[in-house]
Design a protein around this motif. Structure first.
Motif, short mmCIF file in Angstrom:
data_model
loop_
_atom_site.label_atom_id
_atom_site.label_comp_id
_atom_site.label_asym_id
_atom_site.label_seq_id
_atom_site.Cartn_x
_atom_site.Cartn_y
_atom_site.Cartn_z
N PRO A 206 6.26 -95.31 25.75
CA PRO A 206 7.54 -95.82 25.26
C PRO A 206 7.94 -97.14 25.92
CG PRO A 206 7.86 -93.84 26.57
CD PRO A 206 6.40 -93.96 26.32
N MET A 207 7.58 -97.32 27.18
CA MET A 207 7.89 -98.57 27.87
C MET A 207 7.14 -99.73 27.25
SD MET A 207 7.85 -97.38 31.88
CE MET A 207 8.89 -96.06 32.50
N LEU A 208 5.87 -99.53 26.99
CA LEU A 208 5.05 -100.59 26.40
C LEU A 208 5.52 -100.93 24.99
CD1 LEU A 208 1.52 -99.40 27.58
CD2 LEU A 208 2.83 -101.33 28.48
N LEU A 209 5.82 -99.89 24.22
CA LEU A 209 6.28 -100.12 22.84
C LEU A 209 7.63 -100.81 22.82
CD1 LEU A 209 5.19 -96.68 21.31
CD2 LEU A 209 4.12 -98.91 20.92
N GLU A 210 8.50 -100.46 23.76
CA GLU A 210 9.82 -101.09 23.84
C GLU A 210 9.70 -102.57 24.17
OE1 GLU A 210 14.03 -100.59 26.33
OE2 GLU A 210 12.48 -99.06 26.46
N GLN A 211 8.67 -102.92 24.92
CA GLN A 211 8.44 -104.32 25.27
C GLN A 211 7.77 -105.10 24.15
OE1 GLN A 211 6.63 -104.99 29.13
NE2 GLN A 211 7.72 -103.26 30.04
N GLY A 212 7.49 -104.43 23.05
CA GLY A 212 6.92 -105.10 21.90
C GLY A 212 5.41 -105.19 21.87
N TYR A 213 4.74 -104.42 22.71
CA TYR A 213 3.28 -104.43 22.71
C TYR A 213 2.73 -103.59 21.57
CZ TYR A 213 3.09 -106.73 27.26
OH TYR A 213 3.21 -107.62 28.29
N GLN A 214 1.64 -104.08 20.98
CA GLN A 214 0.91 -103.34 19.97
C GLN A 214 -0.33 -102.75 20.63
OE1 GLN A 214 -0.70 -105.78 16.85
NE2 GLN A 214 -1.44 -104.06 15.64
N LEU A 215 -0.54 -101.44 20.48
CA LEU A 215 -1.69 -100.77 21.07
C LEU A 215 -2.85 -100.84 20.08
CD1 LEU A 215 -1.31 -99.53 23.92
CD2 LEU A 215 0.83 -99.65 22.65
N VAL A 216 -3.94 -101.49 20.47
CA VAL A 216 -5.03 -101.78 19.54
C VAL A 216 -6.37 -101.32 20.11
CG1 VAL A 216 -3.78 -103.77 18.61
CG2 VAL A 216 -5.45 -104.10 20.46
N SER A 217 -7.41 -101.45 19.29
CA SER A 217 -8.75 -101.08 19.70
C SER A 217 -9.43 -102.20 20.48
CB SER A 217 -9.61 -100.74 18.47
OG SER A 217 -9.89 -101.91 17.73
N ILE A 218 -10.47 -101.82 21.20
CA ILE A 218 -11.30 -102.81 21.88
C ILE A 218 -11.87 -103.79 20.86
CG2 ILE A 218 -13.48 -103.13 23.13
CD1 ILE A 218 -11.21 -102.12 24.88
N ASN A 219 -12.25 -103.29 19.72
CA ASN A 219 -12.79 -104.15 18.67
C ASN A 219 -11.77 -105.21 18.26
OD1 ASN A 219 -15.13 -104.61 17.00
ND2 ASN A 219 -13.88 -104.00 15.26
N HIS A 220 -10.51 -104.81 18.17
CA HIS A 220 -9.43 -105.75 17.83
C HIS A 220 -9.34 -106.86 18.88
CE1 HIS A 220 -5.38 -106.70 16.04
NE2 HIS A 220 -5.28 -107.29 17.21
N LEU A 221 -9.45 -106.50 20.16
CA LEU A 221 -9.35 -107.51 21.21
C LEU A 221 -10.52 -108.48 21.16
CD1 LEU A 221 -7.92 -105.73 24.38
CD2 LEU A 221 -6.73 -106.93 22.54
#
Length: 227
Positions: A206-221
């Motif tokens: 919830p902290m990361l999402l509140e800061q506006g981070y998108q959780l993605v795959s290694i492939n995405h990075l």
């Protein structure tokens, strides 16, 4: 002795020396990868999956082939949820200690364990190209071999050293203090560190999402570096 304070310095020093590794995604995009090493585990991994399901987040798991063979039903549950799967070796041997043939077989055997556990055809082997060296240890020769065999070496940006059990609050604090756009966060759902991984993840998501981070795959990075 805990080495947590040294990891950011180590990361900054090694990143320019070994650019063929994925150390960080695009620093101008608020996309980060949440990764878990050393699993699957029969208790810690299912508990973690429940947390990820609650937040509808896709994570990245770097597996040990031995544990995939021991708990194939857990591995399949992770894969069926759409999480990204990478290789962490068969039994966590440091790659530089292996001969080229041993290293090749180590990774091939891990891929084979994943294919069997997840009921996948052998032609899907190339769908698991990402490799995180155990303990983050590699040599230039290691990277040369990985590239020769069409693997992609994956490292890290945020290492809160959860495997020494410093406490959930401290791990959470370390993650939130050091995360930045493009980060690869390393946690563990195996024997070491896995006891608290679900609770830790439940607090940081919830902290990361509140800061506006998108959780993605290694492939995405990987692909973010091309843009």
């Amino acid at each position: 002795m805990q080495f947590y304070p040294l990891y950011p310095l180590l990361y900054q020093g090694l990143k320019p020396l070994f650019p063929q590794c994925l150390w960080q995604g695009n620093p101008h995009q608020k996309a980060i990868a949440l990764t878990f090493d050393d699993g699957p585990h029969p208790q810690h991994t299912p508990e973690l999956l429940q947390v990820l399901d609650t937040y509808n987040v896709k994570a990245n798991f770097f597996w040990l082939g031995y544990w995939v063979e021991q708990y194939p039903q857990v591995a399949k549950a992770v894969y069926n949820r759409g999480h990204w799967i990478g290789l962490h070796g068969y039994t966590h041997h440091n790659f530089p200690q292996l001969t080229p043939e041993q290293l090749y077989q180590d990774l091939y055997r891990t891929q084979s364990a994943i294919l069997q556990a997840c009921d996948l055809n052998p032609e899907r082997r190339s769908h698991f190209p990402d490799v995180r060296p155990p303990n983050g240890l590699f040599t230039p020769q290691t990277l040369k071999l990985l590239q020769q065999w069409h693997y992609r070496p994956v490292m890290w940006t945020v290492v809160p050293e959860d495997w020494v059990n410093p406490g959930v609050s401290r791990v959470v604090q370390r993650v939130i203090e050091t995360v930045c756009p493009g980060s690869l966060i390393v946690l563990h759902d195996g024997i070491y560190g896995g006891q608290s991984v679900a609770e830790t993840t439940k607090k940081i998501l919830p902290m990361l999402l509140e800061q506006g981070y998108q959780l993605v795959s290694i492939n995405h990075l990987w692909h973010s570096l091309e843009s």
